[in-house]
Design a protein around this motif. Sequence first.
Motif, short mmCIF file in Angstrom:
data_model
loop_
_atom_site.label_atom_id
_atom_site.label_comp_id
_atom_site.label_asym_id
_atom_site.label_seq_id
_atom_site.Cartn_x
_atom_site.Cartn_y
_atom_site.Cartn_z
N GLU A 97 18.29 14.67 41.11
CA GLU A 97 17.34 15.32 40.19
C GLU A 97 17.98 16.52 39.48
N VAL A 98 19.10 17.03 40.05
CA VAL A 98 19.80 18.14 39.40
C VAL A 98 21.08 17.58 38.77
N GLY A 155 21.90 18.77 35.18
CA GLY A 155 20.96 19.82 35.59
C GLY A 155 21.67 21.13 35.80
N LYS A 209 13.17 23.77 38.85
CA LYS A 209 12.53 22.51 38.45
C LYS A 209 12.22 22.52 36.95
N THR A 216 15.51 22.24 34.88
CA THR A 216 16.21 20.95 34.96
C THR A 216 15.30 19.76 34.68
N ALA A 244 13.22 18.61 36.95
CA ALA A 244 13.03 17.88 38.21
C ALA A 244 11.59 17.98 38.69
N GLY A 245 11.05 16.87 39.20
CA GLY A 245 9.78 16.89 39.92
C GLY A 245 8.58 17.25 39.07
#
Length: 353
Positions: free
Chosen positions: A27-28, A32, A217, A220, A222-223
């Motif tokens: 996710e990174v 990221g 998050k 980047t 993410a989530g």
Amino acid sequence: MRPLVEPGPELTDAQRERYSRHLLLPEVGETGQRRLLASRVLVVGAGGLGSPALLYLAAAGVGTIGVVDDDVVETSNLQRQVLHGSTDVGRAKVDSAADAVARLDPAITVVRHHERLTRDSAPRVVAGYDLVLDGSDTFETRYLVNDVLVAAGTPWVWGAVLRFDGHVSVFDPAGPTYRDLFPTAPPPGSVPSCGEAGVLGGVCAAVASVMVTEAVKLITGAGRPLLGRVLVHDALAMTWRELPLRPDPRRTGPEDLPTVTAAELLAAPGPVVVDVREPDERAAGAVPGSVHVPLAQVLADPSGLPPGPVVLHCARGSRSAQALRAVLSTGRTDVVHLEGGFAAWRAAGGPVG
Ligand SMILES: Nc1ncnc2c1ncn2[C@@H]1O[C@H](COP(=O)(O)OP(=O)(O)OP(=O)(O)O)[C@@H](O)[C@H]1O
């Protein structure tokens, strides 16, 4: 979720090693990390929340970190403000913060704003940052951060701590915002400060850790962000509860604010019309004779409008509502806003200059 920041240059070998544990996270990953290194984050307050937050932002590789704080380090801060040490007592918190970040990673740029964030200074201080972390300790500063970031279009992460309790959430200019959570400030003196009621250092660290995680998050992509949700931490019971938060429809509706319709204004054209839109919008058409005071300027100086009666307007009514709230909070009663904004004015056959 769309990442907040575009990736910067390719990583060097040294950066690949330094951030290797981030790079292992799909996710990174490299992209990221390049986003983090290119990001600019402002931390309001280098105190109980800002101290741990600044360290973790720097360690995560947030490339440019701004710190705004007008205070100096006191001995009673050291129990939780882990960025500062005994030898920093008496120094400006922003200087102590910059040194601590430099010890951790001299490649991180720290921008020191050794000043009080006020309605005057805030639009200048927040300009150019992708994201803000609000670790301030007063309602006044939190409303100020709210209003300035809504006008600037910048999202922010908010945290608050007292005794064994913590709150944390993510706010966005499109809502929900801090004003949706707390539409009005509690009466002065009804909520004690950490200086009056105490606070546990570990609670500051826990809340600051959530704030930094949300920042990473958001940068980047993410989530799922903590937007529209408020985490409520009770360290004595050791629980984290989640409360849903929705934009308050009354905040943007016409019913809670004094308004005038375009037809009413055309029939009784006495008031000064103040256009709070941006210059390019105004260049494409404006109410003849209207005065231009962009929203950011109204929020920075809500007492600075011409004498009334005044009608505020924007494109459709949402920015003028924001401006009106700020003006009404100064005690003025001779200001209203135009329902439906310039679009309604045109639709009602109002002249356009
Ligand atoms: N408007 C503002 N402009 C600049 N800094 C601010 C503003 N509002 C709050 N701060 C800073 O935010 C930090 C909040 O930290 P914290 O809540 O730990 O309080 P403190 O003042 O350091 O501690 P204590 O209240 O126990 O003396 C402080 O360093 C304070 O100076």
